[in-house]
Motif scaffolding. Structure first.
Motif, PDB file in Angstrom:
ATOM      1  N   ALA A 162      -8.673  -8.973  -1.604  1.00 51.52           N
ATOM      2  CA  ALA A 162      -7.368  -8.662  -1.018  1.00 51.52           C
ATOM      3  C   ALA A 162      -7.383  -8.716   0.497  1.00 51.52           C
ATOM      4  N   GLY A 163      -8.559  -8.426   1.088  1.00 51.95           N
ATOM      5  CA  GLY A 163      -8.561  -8.218   2.536  1.00 51.95           C
ATOM      6  C   GLY A 163      -9.050  -9.374   3.383  1.00 51.95           C
ATOM      7  N   SER A 164      -9.847 -10.309   2.821  1.00 46.96           N
ATOM      8  CA  SER A 164     -10.450 -11.293   3.726  1.00 46.96           C
ATOM      9  C   SER A 164      -9.578 -12.526   3.952  1.00 46.96           C
ATOM     10  N   ARG A 220       4.446  -0.590  -4.920  1.00 52.14           N
ATOM     11  CA  ARG A 220       3.286  -1.490  -4.910  1.00 52.14           C
ATOM     12  C   ARG A 220       3.059  -2.128  -3.544  1.00 52.14           C
ATOM     13  N   ILE A 221       3.629  -1.561  -2.491  1.00 53.69           N
ATOM     14  CA  ILE A 221       3.417  -2.130  -1.157  1.00 53.69           C
ATOM     15  C   ILE A 221       1.910  -2.212  -0.873  1.00 53.69           C
ATOM     16  N   CYS A 222       1.516  -3.175  -0.051  1.00 49.96           N
ATOM     17  CA  CYS A 222       0.091  -3.407   0.240  1.00 49.96           C
ATOM     18  C   CYS A 222      -0.579  -2.110   0.709  1.00 49.96           C
ATOM     19  N   SER A 225      -2.144  -0.829   6.959  1.00 47.82           N
ATOM     20  CA  SER A 225      -2.512  -0.248   8.266  1.00 47.82           C
ATOM     21  C   SER A 225      -3.800  -0.877   8.774  1.00 47.82           C
ATOM     22  N   LEU A 226      -4.727  -1.116   7.846  1.00 51.11           N
ATOM     23  CA  LEU A 226      -5.987  -1.754   8.239  1.00 51.11           C
ATOM     24  C   LEU A 226      -5.713  -3.173   8.739  1.00 51.11           C
ATOM     25  N   ALA A 227      -4.910  -3.930   7.980  1.00 55.39           N
ATOM     26  CA  ALA A 227      -4.596  -5.305   8.372  1.00 55.39           C
ATOM     27  C   ALA A 227      -3.909  -5.313   9.743  1.00 55.39           C
ATOM     28  N   ASP A 228      -2.996  -4.380   9.937  1.00 54.61           N
ATOM     29  CA  ASP A 228      -2.260  -4.273  11.195  1.00 54.61           C
ATOM     30  C   ASP A 228      -3.238  -4.165  12.384  1.00 54.61           C
ATOM     31  N   LEU A 251       5.107 -15.104  -2.357  1.00 61.09           N
ATOM     32  CA  LEU A 251       5.937 -14.585  -3.462  1.00 61.09           C
ATOM     33  C   LEU A 251       5.513 -13.161  -3.827  1.00 61.09           C
ATOM     34  N   LEU A 252       4.862 -12.470  -2.924  1.00 61.10           N
ATOM     35  CA  LEU A 252       4.207 -11.175  -3.169  1.00 61.10           C
ATOM     36  C   LEU A 252       3.313 -11.322  -4.404  1.00 61.10           C
ATOM     37  N   LEU A 253       2.804 -10.223  -4.939  1.00 58.66           N
ATOM     38  CA  LEU A 253       2.057 -10.347  -6.204  1.00 58.66           C
ATOM     39  C   LEU A 253       3.107 -10.175  -7.301  1.00 58.66           C
ATOM     40  N   PRO A 254       3.182 -11.127  -8.257  1.00 58.79           N
ATOM     41  CA  PRO A 254       4.293 -11.074  -9.214  1.00 58.79           C
ATOM     42  C   PRO A 254       4.414  -9.722  -9.914  1.00 58.79           C
ATOM     43  N   SER A 295      -8.552  -2.990 -11.906  1.00 59.23           N
ATOM     44  CA  SER A 295      -7.952  -3.462 -10.657  1.00 59.23           C
ATOM     45  C   SER A 295      -6.745  -2.623 -10.237  1.00 59.23           C
ATOM     46  N   LEU A 296      -6.618  -2.439  -8.921  1.00 61.77           N
ATOM     47  CA  LEU A 296      -5.425  -1.778  -8.388  1.00 61.77           C
ATOM     48  C   LEU A 296      -4.287  -2.790  -8.255  1.00 61.77           C
ATOM     49  N   ALA A 297      -4.623  -3.999  -7.778  1.00 60.52           N
ATOM     50  CA  ALA A 297      -3.586  -4.983  -7.447  1.00 60.52           C
ATOM     51  C   ALA A 297      -2.929  -5.585  -8.690  1.00 60.52           C
ATOM     52  N   ILE A 298      -3.726  -5.791  -9.743  1.00 62.33           N
ATOM     53  CA  ILE A 298      -3.191  -6.431 -10.943  1.00 62.33           C
ATOM     54  C   ILE A 298      -2.946  -5.397 -12.039  1.00 62.33           C
TER      55      ILE A 298
HETATM   56  C1  HEM Z   1      -2.322  -9.860   6.614  1.00 60.08           C
HETATM   57  C2  HEM Z   1      -2.885  -9.095   5.717  1.00 60.08           C
HETATM   58  C3  HEM Z   1      -2.300  -8.724   4.385  1.00 60.08           C
HETATM   59  C4  HEM Z   1      -1.111  -9.085   3.816  1.00 60.08           C
HETATM   60  C5  HEM Z   1       0.009  -9.930   4.411  1.00 60.08           C
HETATM   61  C6  HEM Z   1      -1.058  -8.447   2.508  1.00 60.08           C
HETATM   62  C7  HEM Z   1       0.006  -8.575   1.620  1.00 60.08           C
HETATM   63  C8  HEM Z   1       0.074  -7.932   0.391  1.00 60.08           C
HETATM   64  C9  HEM Z   1       1.171  -8.065  -0.524  1.00 60.08           C
HETATM   65  C10 HEM Z   1       2.393  -8.948  -0.320  1.00 60.08           C
HETATM   66  C11 HEM Z   1       0.909  -7.280  -1.600  1.00 60.08           C
HETATM   67  C12 HEM Z   1       1.823  -7.069  -2.817  1.00 60.08           C
HETATM   68  C13 HEM Z   1       2.910  -6.064  -2.458  1.00 60.08           C
HETATM   69  C14 HEM Z   1       4.021  -5.876  -3.477  1.00 60.08           C
HETATM   70  O1  HEM Z   1       3.890  -6.245  -4.625  1.00 60.08           O
HETATM   71  O2  HEM Z   1       5.075  -5.318  -3.072  1.00 60.08           O
HETATM   72  C15 HEM Z   1      -0.376  -6.651  -1.373  1.00 60.08           C
HETATM   73  C16 HEM Z   1      -0.978  -5.780  -2.241  1.00 60.08           C
HETATM   74  C17 HEM Z   1      -2.231  -5.254  -2.040  1.00 60.08           C
HETATM   75  N1  HEM Z   1      -3.023  -5.404  -0.909  1.00 60.08           N
HETATM   76 FE1  HEM Z   1      -2.582  -6.469   0.730  1.00 60.08          FE
HETATM   77  N2  HEM Z   1      -2.206  -7.729   2.321  1.00 60.08           N
HETATM   78  C18 HEM Z   1      -2.985  -7.858   3.444  1.00 60.08           C
HETATM   79  C19 HEM Z   1      -4.213  -7.254   3.675  1.00 60.08           C
HETATM   80  C20 HEM Z   1      -4.836  -6.383   2.819  1.00 60.08           C
HETATM   81  C21 HEM Z   1      -6.081  -5.703   3.089  1.00 60.08           C
HETATM   82  C22 HEM Z   1      -6.858  -5.799   4.407  1.00 60.08           C
HETATM   83  C23 HEM Z   1      -6.389  -4.980   1.964  1.00 60.08           C
HETATM   84  C24 HEM Z   1      -7.572  -4.086   1.693  1.00 60.08           C
HETATM   85  C25 HEM Z   1      -8.740  -4.211   2.179  1.00 60.08           C
HETATM   86  C26 HEM Z   1      -5.319  -5.189   0.999  1.00 60.08           C
HETATM   87  C27 HEM Z   1      -5.271  -4.618  -0.254  1.00 60.08           C
HETATM   88  C28 HEM Z   1      -4.208  -4.747  -1.133  1.00 60.08           C
HETATM   89  C29 HEM Z   1      -4.188  -4.143  -2.456  1.00 60.08           C
HETATM   90  C30 HEM Z   1      -5.319  -3.335  -3.098  1.00 60.08           C
HETATM   91  C31 HEM Z   1      -2.924  -4.443  -3.016  1.00 60.08           C
HETATM   92  C32 HEM Z   1      -2.387  -4.016  -4.369  1.00 60.08           C
HETATM   93  C33 HEM Z   1      -1.514  -2.759  -4.222  1.00 60.08           C
HETATM   94  C34 HEM Z   1      -0.889  -2.306  -5.541  1.00 60.08           C
HETATM   95  O3  HEM Z   1      -0.624  -3.133  -6.396  1.00 60.08           O
HETATM   96  O4  HEM Z   1      -0.657  -1.097  -5.662  1.00 60.08           O
HETATM   97  N3  HEM Z   1      -4.390  -6.039   1.561  1.00 60.08           N
HETATM   98  N4  HEM Z   1      -0.874  -7.062  -0.145  1.00 60.08           N
END
Ligand code: HEM
Length: 512
Positions: free
Chosen positions: A314-316, A451-453, A457-460, A381-384, A117-120
């Motif tokens: 993450a995206g839906s 670790r910003i999302c 740009s896609l969500a925007d 709380l963002l991702l912890p 995983s990228l996010a975790i």
């Molecule tokens: C309204 C839409 C979205 C919001 C508000 C949001 C918000 C966030 C937040 C708060 C984080 C954690 C950032 C941090 O720890 O500083 C995150 C991480 C992430 N988001 Fe989003 N997200 C959105 C849409 C998406 C979409 C559309 C995708 C992809 C299809 C996506 C993919 C990811 C991934 C892969 C991470 C992990 C990044 C990492 O840990 O390096 N997100 N997002």
């Protein structure tokens, strides 16, 4: 003489005592072991039961007593909460490199999900590779522009599904009240399906992809459920709430379906030259080859499946819940709804559809999106995060392996940054440079730093085009005898914050 002597003794003793207290106090504030303030918890469980069902709100309500930097003990897990823009600035500007690891909940170790995983994933070589691939596909403007037609198609399909369902209800003599978030979720899910695998996985009227959708929804439920085993490692094997067991089953089902789709595509791809391939996110992951010494030469099959799944997770729900909040706020604030309509009529007119290229000309729409994300960040709380080593933060000692919550929900309500912070007022952003791209720490719904999302740009693009299209196409009314004054605004926690009572609307196509 005796009197003078005793005065000297007493005043020396007093002087000595005062000096000692001052010295001790000074020492305490410089004491590197000093922890931030926080509520004293119960033995063993600590503050677990203080958090309640909506933790970001509970933490926000603790600010008047303990200030914006808060210390909690959740079972055996040290936890730091950052709850003001000033503290977030210090956190991201000066400490991001120490706090850029993630705390991994036990449920997502299922099928080794966390390892692909990228996010975790842990901050390191493999994370950097995934981050690079995802940034190229999801963050870079040129690639985002290449996929404009996908968003257009999925949003148009959503508008059509809505119209068909309204017409069918009217034919039955019903009011045609809709549960909006259902349509928003299907649309967001299909955008991700088209970007990653070049196919619509869900169709409002068919059962195709339903099994995947059901498995995914269960996985998201398990991932969002508070798990005692995260706070007491000795419970991990026992799994008292059955969360890991449920996750193993449903994650397995979701992975199996994606594995089938990936296999189908690799067989197809192998029959084509590279130039003729579809060139979507899956191709980018499959074609990855290591250029440096870092990480593996290729992404393993298992990890290809995990990163595709992650895009859906993450995206839906993030995008669909933000859109539901945006429409809720607009229905609760008719003056804002009037202004956004007026802007669309003026800039786009009634003879054509609104397009992504119009967005820069629609400042009120942009302000509505910012204001929605300020009040309703879907991951509050963002991702912890997790501290990779012990460190000093704002004069406090933070041990290694401390979990960090950055409360974007509280920061969006920080009275030092926002006038009337609890009111929905998009006008505050007109003529202001404040944006959510990670540089303005008072508005961080997408996080900030390393670790910003990655999907920002896609969500925007999805958020702006969907709101604009929905308002440009339909006349909006609240369903179920609800008025703007009685509209329920309470929250429900899952993997994101959703409306507790889903928004019901009555829509009528605008006359062109
Ligand atoms: C309204 C839409 C979205 C919001 C508000 C949001 C918000 C966030 C937040 C708060 C984080 C954690 C950032 C941090 O720890 O500083 C995150 C991480 C992430 N988001 Fe989003 N997200 C959105 C849409 C998406 C979409 C559309 C995708 C992809 C299809 C996506 C993919 C990811 C991934 C892969 C991470 C992990 C990044 C990492 O840990 O390096 N997100 N997002």
């Amino acid at each position: 003489m005796e009197c003078i002597f005793s005065w000297v003794v007493w005043s020396s003793a007093f002087f000595f005592l005062v000096t000692l207290i001052l010295l001790l106090k000074g020492k305490e504030s410089k004491n590197p072991r000093r922890k931030p303030p926080g509520p004293s918890g119960l033995p063993i469980v600590g503050n677990i039961f203080d958090l309640g069902t909506i933790p970001h709100q509970t933490l926000y309500n603790l600010i008047p007593n303990y200030g914006p930097i808060l210390w909690l003990k959740l079972g055996s897990v040290n936890t730091l909460a950052i709850q003001s823009a000033k503290a977030a600035t210090e956190f991201f500007k000066n400490h991001d490199h120490i706090f850029c690891d993630r705390k991994c909940p036990i449920a997502v170790t299922s099928h080794n999900y966390n390892q692909g995983s990228l996010a975790i994933g842990q901050y390191g070589a493999y994370w950097r590779i995934l981050r690079r691939i995802c940034s190229m596909e999801l963050l870079i403007n040129r690639r985002i522009n290449d996929t404009t037609h996908i968003r257009r198609k999925c949003i148009d399909n959503m508008l059509q599904f809505i119209e068909e369902d309204v017409a069918a209800a009217q034919a039955r003599g019903e009011s045609g009240e809709l549960n909006l978030v259902h349509y928003l979720f299907v649309m967001a899910f299909n955008i991700i399906g088209n970007l990653t695998l070049s196919r619509d996985l869900l169709n409002s009227h068919s059962t195709e992809g339903e099994e995947f959708f059901a498995a995914m929804s269960k996985v998201m439920e398990w991932a969002g459920a508070p798990n005692l085993a995260d706070f007491f490692p000795f419970l991990q094997r026992l799994d008292p709430q059955g969360i890991k067991k449920g996750m193993d089953r449903d994650m397995g089902r979701a992975m199996h379906i994606i594995a089938g789709l990936v296999k189908e595509r690799t067989v197809k791809d192998n029959k084509m030259t590279k130039e003729k391939r579809i060139n979507d996110f899956l191709d980018a992951v499959l074609e990855y080859e290591s250029v440096g010494k870092e990480g593996p030469d290729k992404i393993s099959n298992q990890n290809v499946i995990i990163i595709i799944l992650e895009m859906f997770f993450a995206g839906s729900e993030t995008t669909s819940s933000t859109l539901e909040w945006a429409m809720t706020e607009l229905l609760r604030n008719p003056e804002s709804m009037r202004k956004i309509k007026e802007e669309l009529d003026r800039i786009v007119g009634r003879n054509r559809k609104v397009e992504e290229t119009d967005i820069n000309e629609l400042p009120y729409l942009k302000a509505v999106v910012k204001e929605t994300l300020r009040l309703h960040p879907p991951i509050p709380l963002l991702l912890p995060r997790n501290s990779m080593q012990e460190t000093e933060f704002s004069g406090y000692h933070i041990p290694k392996d401390t979990q960090i919550f950055v409360n974007a929900w509280a920061i969006g309500r920080d009275p030092e940054c926002w006038v009337e912070p609890l009111c929905f007022k998009p006008e505050r952003f007109l003529g202001s440079n404040i944006d959510y791209k990670g540089q303005n720490y008072e508005l961080i719904p997408f996080g900030s730093g390393r670790r910003i999302c990655v999907g920002m740009s896609l969500a925007d693009r999805i958020l702006h085009l969907t709101i604009a299209s929905l308002i440009h196409t339909f006349e909006w009314e609240l369903g179920g005898n609800i008025t703007p004054q009685t509209l329920d605004m309470s929250e429900r926690m899952g993997i994101t914050v959703r409306k507790r009572i889903p928004l019901k609307v009555v829509l009528k196509k605008c006359v062109i």
